[in-house]
Motif scaffolding. Structure first.
Motif, PDB file in Angstrom:
ATOM      1  N   ILE A  86      -4.181  -4.579 -12.260  1.00 12.10           N
ATOM      2  CA  ILE A  86      -5.147  -3.515 -11.939  1.00 12.10           C
ATOM      3  C   ILE A  86      -4.411  -2.255 -11.502  1.00 12.10           C
ATOM      4  CG2 ILE A  86      -6.936  -2.824 -10.281  1.00 12.10           C
ATOM      5  CD1 ILE A  86      -7.927  -5.767 -10.413  1.00 12.10           C
ATOM      6  N   ARG A  99      -2.911  -0.597 -14.496  1.00 14.30           N
ATOM      7  CA  ARG A  99      -3.956   0.064 -15.300  1.00 14.30           C
ATOM      8  C   ARG A  99      -4.380   1.378 -14.656  1.00 14.30           C
ATOM      9  NH1 ARG A  99      -9.034  -3.239 -16.251  1.00 14.30           N
ATOM     10  NH2 ARG A  99      -9.538  -1.475 -17.550  1.00 14.30           N
ATOM     11  N   ASN A 100      -4.505   1.360 -13.332  1.00 11.33           N
ATOM     12  CA  ASN A 100      -5.003   2.543 -12.634  1.00 11.33           C
ATOM     13  C   ASN A 100      -3.975   3.665 -12.514  1.00 11.33           C
ATOM     14  OD1 ASN A 100      -7.515   1.389 -12.309  1.00 11.33           O
ATOM     15  ND2 ASN A 100      -7.072   0.583 -10.287  1.00 11.33           N
ATOM     16  N   GLU A 132      -1.041   0.400 -24.666  1.00 15.36           N
ATOM     17  CA  GLU A 132      -1.893   0.426 -25.844  1.00 15.36           C
ATOM     18  C   GLU A 132      -1.090   0.582 -27.135  1.00 15.36           C
ATOM     19  OE1 GLU A 132      -5.127  -0.228 -25.674  1.00 15.36           O
ATOM     20  OE2 GLU A 132      -5.007  -0.332 -23.501  1.00 15.36           O
ATOM     21  N   THR A 165      -2.215  -5.851 -24.321  1.00  8.98           N
ATOM     22  CA  THR A 165      -2.470  -4.644 -23.546  1.00  8.98           C
ATOM     23  C   THR A 165      -2.805  -5.038 -22.116  1.00  8.98           C
ATOM     24  OG1 THR A 165      -4.836  -4.631 -24.000  1.00  8.98           O
ATOM     25  CG2 THR A 165      -3.413  -3.489 -25.588  1.00  8.98           C
ATOM     26  N   THR A 204      -5.363  -4.156 -20.565  1.00 14.46           N
ATOM     27  CA  THR A 204      -6.786  -4.499 -20.560  1.00 14.46           C
ATOM     28  C   THR A 204      -6.984  -5.948 -20.986  1.00 14.46           C
ATOM     29  OG1 THR A 204      -7.400  -2.217 -21.016  1.00 14.46           O
ATOM     30  CG2 THR A 204      -9.032  -3.908 -21.533  1.00 14.46           C
ATOM     31  N   TRP A 249      -5.697  -8.128 -18.126  1.00 17.43           N
ATOM     32  CA  TRP A 249      -6.648  -8.118 -17.019  1.00 17.43           C
ATOM     33  C   TRP A 249      -7.819  -9.039 -17.344  1.00 17.43           C
ATOM     34  CZ3 TRP A 249     -11.771  -6.648 -17.123  1.00 17.43           C
ATOM     35  CH2 TRP A 249     -12.409  -6.660 -15.878  1.00 17.43           C
ATOM     36  N   SER A 250      -8.322  -8.970 -18.553  1.00 22.38           N
ATOM     37  CA  SER A 250      -9.458  -9.784 -18.963  1.00 22.38           C
ATOM     38  C   SER A 250      -9.105 -11.270 -18.906  1.00 22.38           C
ATOM     39  CB  SER A 250      -9.889  -9.398 -20.378  1.00 22.38           C
ATOM     40  OG  SER A 250     -10.979 -10.173 -20.786  1.00 22.38           O
TER      41      SER A 250
END
Length: 130
Positions: free
Chosen positions: A41, A44-45, A52, A59, A61, A64-65
């Protein structure tokens, strides 16, 4: 709901010990995954990672998922263990919460947090697949 199980006091102590051990292991794993999730997180932030455009790896994302899903599954297992421990405390452990019939010892050994007898579990699984 029955107030006493057909399990002996020794059986109940055995399952309580098993559940508490599983809960301790889950807490450790949840802590580790939580730390990993926090790192993803944060990455990502901050926007410092250009994930990407990395054709070799997932990625941020996607990562994280994936981690979030694993964390959710483990949290659900932890809640099921807490519910089983509560059933031990209130005397209803070892009985199917749907039909009130005893859950077989073999099932409890394989899945100590089981709240359904094998027949009810199979019925519910069949309904989910339909």
């Amino acid at each position: 709901m029955p107030t006493r199980t057909k399990l002996t006091p020794a059986d109940l102590r055995h399952f309580e010990k098993l559940l508490r051990h599983q809960r301790r292991d889950l807490d450790i794993t949840l802590g580790r995954i939580g730390t990993t999730l926090d790192g993803v997180i944060k990455a990502r932030n901050t926007g410092t990672a250009d994930d990407e455009h990395d054709p070799e790896g997932p990625t941020l994302t996607m990562e994280w998922s994936r981690i979030s899903g694993v964390h959710s599954d483990l949290a659900a297992q932890s809640a099921a263990i807490d519910q089983a421990l509560a059933r031990i405390a209130d005397g209803s452990y070892g009985f199917c919460t749907r039909r009130g019939e005893p859950i077989g010892r073999e099932r409890l050994e394989a899945r100590p947090s089981a709240e359904l007898c094998i027949d009810c579990a199979r019925e519910l699984e069949a309904h989910r697949r339909a």
